[in-house]
Design an enzyme around this catalytic site. Sequence first.
Site, PDB file in Angstrom:
ATOM      1  N   SER A 163     -23.344  12.477  16.844  1.00  0.00           N
ATOM      2  CA  SER A 163     -22.852  11.727  17.898  1.00  0.00           C
ATOM      3  C   SER A 163     -23.491  10.351  17.853  1.00  0.00           C
ATOM      4  O   SER A 163     -23.538   9.519  17.065  1.00  0.00           O
ATOM      5  CB  SER A 163     -23.066  12.574  18.984  1.00  0.00           C
ATOM      6  OG  SER A 163     -22.315  11.858  19.974  1.00  0.00           O
ATOM      7  N   ASP A 255     -12.470  16.381  19.725  1.00  0.00           N
ATOM      8  CA  ASP A 255     -13.530  15.526  20.045  1.00  0.00           C
ATOM      9  C   ASP A 255     -13.051  14.307  20.681  1.00  0.00           C
ATOM     10  O   ASP A 255     -12.266  13.683  19.655  1.00  0.00           O
ATOM     11  CB  ASP A 255     -14.644  15.558  18.939  1.00  0.00           C
ATOM     12  CG  ASP A 255     -15.825  14.422  19.237  1.00  0.00           C
ATOM     13  OD1 ASP A 255     -15.806  14.242  20.424  1.00  0.00           O
ATOM     14  OD2 ASP A 255     -16.596  14.438  18.544  1.00  0.00           O
ATOM     15  N   HIS A 285     -16.906  18.844  20.260  1.00  0.00           N
ATOM     16  CA  HIS A 285     -18.071  17.942  20.120  1.00  0.00           C
ATOM     17  C   HIS A 285     -19.424  18.526  20.307  1.00  0.00           C
ATOM     18  O   HIS A 285     -19.344  19.405  21.357  1.00  0.00           O
ATOM     19  CB  HIS A 285     -17.939  16.777  20.876  1.00  0.00           C
ATOM     20  CG  HIS A 285     -18.914  15.584  20.643  1.00  0.00           C
ATOM     21  ND1 HIS A 285     -18.993  14.491  19.792  1.00  0.00           N
ATOM     22  CD2 HIS A 285     -20.236  15.409  21.057  1.00  0.00           C
ATOM     23  CE1 HIS A 285     -20.105  13.806  19.835  1.00  0.00           C
ATOM     24  NE2 HIS A 285     -20.743  14.313  20.482  1.00  0.00           N
TER      25      HIS A 285
END
Length: 316
Positions: A163, A255, A285
């Site tokens: 991320s 996501d 995610h």
Amino acid sequence: MSDSEVFVREDVRGFLQMLEQMGGKGVDEVGAVEGRQQMKMLGALAETAPRDLAVVRDLACPGPAGDIPLRLYDARETREPSPVVVFIHGGGFVIGDLDIYEALCTEFAHRLDLPVVSVDYRLAPEHPFPAAPDDCEAAVRWIASSPEALGRQVTGLVVTGDSAGGNLTIVTTNQLMNEPAAVPVIVQAPIYPVASDITRHGSFRQFAEGYLLTAATMGFFTRSYGGDPSDPRHTPMAGDCTNIPPTVLCTAGLDPLRDSGREYAAHLIQQGTDVCYLEFSGIVHGFTTLRKAIPSGQKDLEAFLDAVALMVERYR
């Protein structure tokens, strides 16, 4: 494609339903300090236990604003010279830390049979951009120099993270390709990264709510982090992406950041970079740190790490 047509795995559906029943506010509503506690609580609830390793040791290295905390993981007490994995955690540049990512880092060390060093860079909003990339670059350069405190002879670097850490993986790798460290980056391996302007992608709109990471939370993270979106150290695809080492990249099918990872992987492939791209359908995610609550994510993580291992073996 409507939400009714989106494929959601059964364990993912159950996890999302559990979170909905629990209620609670998003980090965009409660702020950074409480958001950090929420992430710790979610990790305690949803993440698997760390693997037992021969070495789990806290370290520190010099940084631009004081010492940077690090944590070394290794399945072996001692080893021959080898590549070292540098792990840069996620959390929107705001809410991650070493402890939340302990189990994931032990999985990397176990499955890759390489030392792993996790970097605890400064967090926004207290330390906005460019504090995080400055710290990550300093840490990776220190690791590359095989310092005595590390106790390992480093032959190459495998830079990875999820991320926000995926963003910092790409940014840090770019810096080290432009100004090499003591040893080269042999592989970069971003996990559902932010590589481009996420707001212009279809996945950001399609999965804006109801799939764990929300558009509102991403807006909060972006505002907290600050910086100039046209700066390549903030948004990697704003700059030159031609001098990139072999890359393993994965995205999650549900996501809001998915299309940013797709775009970056496609760009690298089109310019001839050696890329392994994996997209895991039906999962959200953050799945790499939710493996107790979403058991199917373990196989996805293993597939990603197997791809990293193959790429490292080719280029080490």
